[in-house]
Design a protein around this motif. Structure first.
Motif, short mmCIF file in Angstrom:
data_model
loop_
_atom_site.label_atom_id
_atom_site.label_comp_id
_atom_site.label_asym_id
_atom_site.label_seq_id
_atom_site.Cartn_x
_atom_site.Cartn_y
_atom_site.Cartn_z
N GLN A 2 0.83 -1.21 0.00
CA GLN A 2 0.00 0.00 0.00
C GLN A 2 0.87 1.26 0.00
O GLN A 2 0.59 2.23 -0.71
CB GLN A 2 -0.93 -0.01 1.22
CG GLN A 2 -1.82 1.22 1.37
CD GLN A 2 -2.73 1.44 0.16
OE1 GLN A 2 -3.27 0.49 -0.39
NE2 GLN A 2 -2.88 2.69 -0.26
N GLN A 3 1.94 1.24 0.79
CA GLN A 3 2.84 2.39 0.83
C GLN A 3 3.60 2.57 -0.49
O GLN A 3 3.84 3.70 -0.92
CB GLN A 3 3.82 2.23 2.00
CG GLN A 3 3.18 2.46 3.36
CD GLN A 3 4.10 2.09 4.50
OE1 GLN A 3 4.83 1.08 4.43
NE2 GLN A 3 4.08 2.88 5.57
N HIS A 4 3.97 1.45 -1.14
CA HIS A 4 4.58 1.54 -2.47
C HIS A 4 3.65 2.26 -3.44
O HIS A 4 4.07 3.15 -4.18
CB HIS A 4 4.88 0.13 -3.02
CG HIS A 4 6.09 -0.50 -2.42
ND1 HIS A 4 6.21 -1.86 -2.24
CD2 HIS A 4 7.24 0.03 -1.94
CE1 HIS A 4 7.38 -2.14 -1.70
NE2 HIS A 4 8.01 -1.01 -1.49
N SER A 5 2.40 1.85 -3.42
CA SER A 5 1.39 2.45 -4.31
C SER A 5 1.21 3.94 -4.00
O SER A 5 1.11 4.77 -4.90
CB SER A 5 0.06 1.70 -4.15
OG SER A 5 -0.95 2.29 -4.93
N GLU A 6 1.19 4.26 -2.71
CA GLU A 6 1.02 5.65 -2.25
C GLU A 6 2.19 6.53 -2.74
O GLU A 6 1.98 7.63 -3.25
CB GLU A 6 0.95 5.64 -0.72
CG GLU A 6 0.57 6.93 -0.06
CD GLU A 6 0.52 6.77 1.46
OE1 GLU A 6 1.26 7.49 2.13
OE2 GLU A 6 -0.25 5.90 1.95
N PHE B 185 5.44 11.55 -18.91
CA PHE B 185 5.53 10.37 -18.05
C PHE B 185 4.24 9.56 -17.98
O PHE B 185 3.14 10.11 -18.00
CB PHE B 185 5.93 10.79 -16.63
CG PHE B 185 7.39 11.13 -16.51
CD1 PHE B 185 8.34 10.15 -16.26
CD2 PHE B 185 7.83 12.44 -16.68
CE1 PHE B 185 9.68 10.46 -16.18
CE2 PHE B 185 9.18 12.76 -16.59
CZ PHE B 185 10.11 11.77 -16.34
N ASP B 186 4.42 8.24 -17.91
CA ASP B 186 3.33 7.30 -17.67
C ASP B 186 3.65 6.50 -16.42
O ASP B 186 4.83 6.37 -16.04
CB ASP B 186 3.17 6.33 -18.86
CG ASP B 186 2.75 7.05 -20.13
OD1 ASP B 186 1.86 7.91 -20.05
OD2 ASP B 186 3.32 6.74 -21.20
N LYS B 187 2.61 5.94 -15.81
CA LYS B 187 2.80 5.11 -14.61
C LYS B 187 2.16 3.75 -14.85
O LYS B 187 1.06 3.67 -15.40
CB LYS B 187 2.16 5.80 -13.40
CG LYS B 187 2.35 5.03 -12.08
CD LYS B 187 1.63 5.72 -10.93
CE LYS B 187 0.14 5.58 -11.08
NZ LYS B 187 -0.63 5.81 -9.87
N LYS B 188 2.87 2.69 -14.47
CA LYS B 188 2.29 1.35 -14.63
C LYS B 188 2.67 0.46 -13.47
O LYS B 188 3.76 0.61 -12.88
CB LYS B 188 2.72 0.71 -15.95
CG LYS B 188 4.22 0.54 -16.13
CD LYS B 188 4.54 -0.17 -17.45
CE LYS B 188 4.25 0.70 -18.63
NZ LYS B 188 4.46 0.02 -19.91
N GLN B 189 1.79 -0.46 -13.15
CA GLN B 189 2.09 -1.42 -12.09
C GLN B 189 2.88 -2.58 -12.70
O GLN B 189 2.58 -3.03 -13.80
CB GLN B 189 0.80 -1.95 -11.46
CG GLN B 189 1.05 -2.84 -10.25
CD GLN B 189 -0.21 -3.15 -9.46
OE1 GLN B 189 -1.32 -2.88 -9.92
NE2 GLN B 189 -0.05 -3.73 -8.29
N GLY C 124 5.93 -4.11 -8.20
CA GLY C 124 6.03 -2.74 -7.71
C GLY C 124 5.44 -1.80 -8.74
O GLY C 124 4.45 -2.15 -9.40
N TRP C 125 6.05 -0.63 -8.90
CA TRP C 125 5.54 0.37 -9.84
C TRP C 125 6.68 0.94 -10.68
O TRP C 125 7.82 1.00 -10.24
CB TRP C 125 4.85 1.51 -9.08
CG TRP C 125 3.61 1.05 -8.38
CD1 TRP C 125 3.52 0.48 -7.13
CD2 TRP C 125 2.28 1.10 -8.89
NE1 TRP C 125 2.22 0.17 -6.83
CE2 TRP C 125 1.43 0.54 -7.90
CE3 TRP C 125 1.71 1.55 -10.08
CZ2 TRP C 125 0.06 0.43 -8.06
CZ3 TRP C 125 0.34 1.46 -10.26
CH2 TRP C 125 -0.47 0.89 -9.26
N LEU C 126 6.33 1.35 -11.89
CA LEU C 126 7.28 2.00 -12.78
C LEU C 126 6.68 3.29 -13.31
O LEU C 126 5.56 3.30 -13.83
CB LEU C 126 7.63 1.08 -13.96
CG LEU C 126 8.52 1.70 -15.06
CD1 LEU C 126 9.91 1.98 -14.52
CD2 LEU C 126 8.59 0.79 -16.28
N ILE C 127 7.43 4.37 -13.14
CA ILE C 127 7.07 5.66 -13.76
C ILE C 127 8.12 5.90 -14.82
O ILE C 127 9.33 5.94 -14.53
CB ILE C 127 7.06 6.79 -12.70
CG1 ILE C 127 6.00 6.49 -11.64
CG2 ILE C 127 6.80 8.14 -13.37
CD1 ILE C 127 6.13 7.32 -10.38
N VAL C 128 7.69 6.01 -16.08
CA VAL C 128 8.66 6.01 -17.18
C VAL C 128 8.30 7.06 -18.23
O VAL C 128 7.12 7.30 -18.50
CB VAL C 128 8.74 4.59 -17.82
CG1 VAL C 128 7.40 4.15 -18.39
CG2 VAL C 128 9.84 4.50 -18.87
#
Length: 333
Positions: free
Chosen positions: A35-39, A58-62, A88-92
């Motif tokens: 949850q904190q990763h997502s936050e 930028f785009d965000k993907k799980q 996790g998450w990637l912002i690219v």
């Protein structure tokens, strides 16, 4: 040209450069829940989006653990094998030049990639993006120690700068142990294609800084460039040495590799990478012409198993088709 495209010199010998900054958000524990990763991913993405110039890039993907997409992102060097394994998450950025992993060992791993020898330019871009994030989300920082990281080996600058070098002749002439020792004396490490614990394929090695404390990020990057330049000079000398000892055999090896890429119906990854390595030598030494070395190196990333679908033989067939088409312009000199 895309916003984050960075190009440097020594194309083909220094195939690409990468800078990664490890950062943690102040006020959060080092070990985070999902949850904190997502936050954090949401907050970082929002901070970038507030900037009207770079926000739209930028785009965000799980990242779904062990998914096909995760494997492909590893092959493209946009995420680490650890993030692919654990999720996790990637912002690219849309051009892939800037990527931010959320949920790796540290809260954020901010990475900038460029072609050729350009770690200084990559560091400038990384610092610019990090400053935008830090304005909204202060990083964990100590006046004496610098940036605080989950692993003590990253503390201080949090910097891991690396240059992908093509060193087939130093490998063939069994000089890599000497090169690894030299790099170590300069505070640098020499590793395989995917970094720590990986193998060098086709003579491709990552040279990166090992020291992160006691010097600025700019100073560490300068030392890396000096080290890489010396290694590049050694590779050039090794090539000339091999040429002077038996040029016909070297030319034959290069021509056969080019012929394989231009005509194979099935080709597996290892053979393809080895042939690409030999053709790169041919292009750089003037035995071949008609194709840009950087395009050939970029192609090497896109023929790996995770980038192609189907059964192994179907992948081998598709890989051969891609390489036959791409290498049509090659000319034998």
């Amino acid at each position: 040209m895309s916003m984050f495209e960075i190009h440097g010199g020594f194309t083909g010998l220094a195939a690409s450069s990468r800078v990664r900054l490890a950062r943690n958000i102040k006020g959060y524990p080092f070990r985070l829940t999902e949850q904190q990763h997502s936050e954090i991913a949401d907050k970082v993405f929002a901070a970038l989006k507030e900037n009207p110039t770079i926000g739209p890039e930028f785009d965000k993907k799980q990242i779904i653990p062990r998914s096909t997409e995760a494997s492909q992102l590893v092959e493209e060097h946009l995420i680490s094998p650890e993030l692919a394994q654990n999720g996790g998450w990637l912002i690219v950025s849309k051009d892939g030049g800037v990527s931010i992993m959320v949920g790796e060992e540290d809260h954020l791993r901010l990475q900038v990639i460029g072609t050729g020898l350009c770690p200084k330019e990559c560091l400038e871009t990384a610092n610019r993006v990090a400053s935008l994030i830090e304005a909204a989300l202060p990083f964990a920082y100590d006046e004496r120690l610098g940036y605080l990281t989950a692993c003590p080996t990253n503390i201080g600058t949090g910097l891991r700068a690396s240059i992908m070098l093509h060193l087939p002749m130093l490998t063939a002439t069994e000089q890599m142990d000497r090169i690894i020792g030299y790099a170590g004396s300069r505070g640098c490490a020499v590793r395989g294609t995917y970094g720590e614990g990986s193998q060098a394929v086709g003579g491709f090695y990552q040279v990166s800084n090992q020291v992160t404390l006691g010097a600025s990020a700019a100073e560490l990057t300068d030392k890396l460039v000096e080290t890489a330049t010396t290694i590049i000079d050694a590779e050039k000398k090794a090539r000339e040495q091999v040429r002077s000892q038996n040029e016909p055999a070297l030319r034959d090896r290069i021509y056969r590799a080019a012929g394989t890429l231009r005509s194979a119906y099935l080709i597996d990854t290892n053979e393809a990478v080895q042939c690409i390595s030999n053709v790169l030598i041919g292009l750089q030494m003037g035995f071949l012409s008609g194709m840009d070395a950087q395009k050939l190196y970029a192609l090497e990333e896109h023929i790996r198993p995770a980038m192609l679908t189907g059964a192994p033989q179907d992948r081998d067939k598709k890989r051969a088709e891609i390489l036959r088409e791409a290498t049509k312009p090659i000319q034998f000199n």
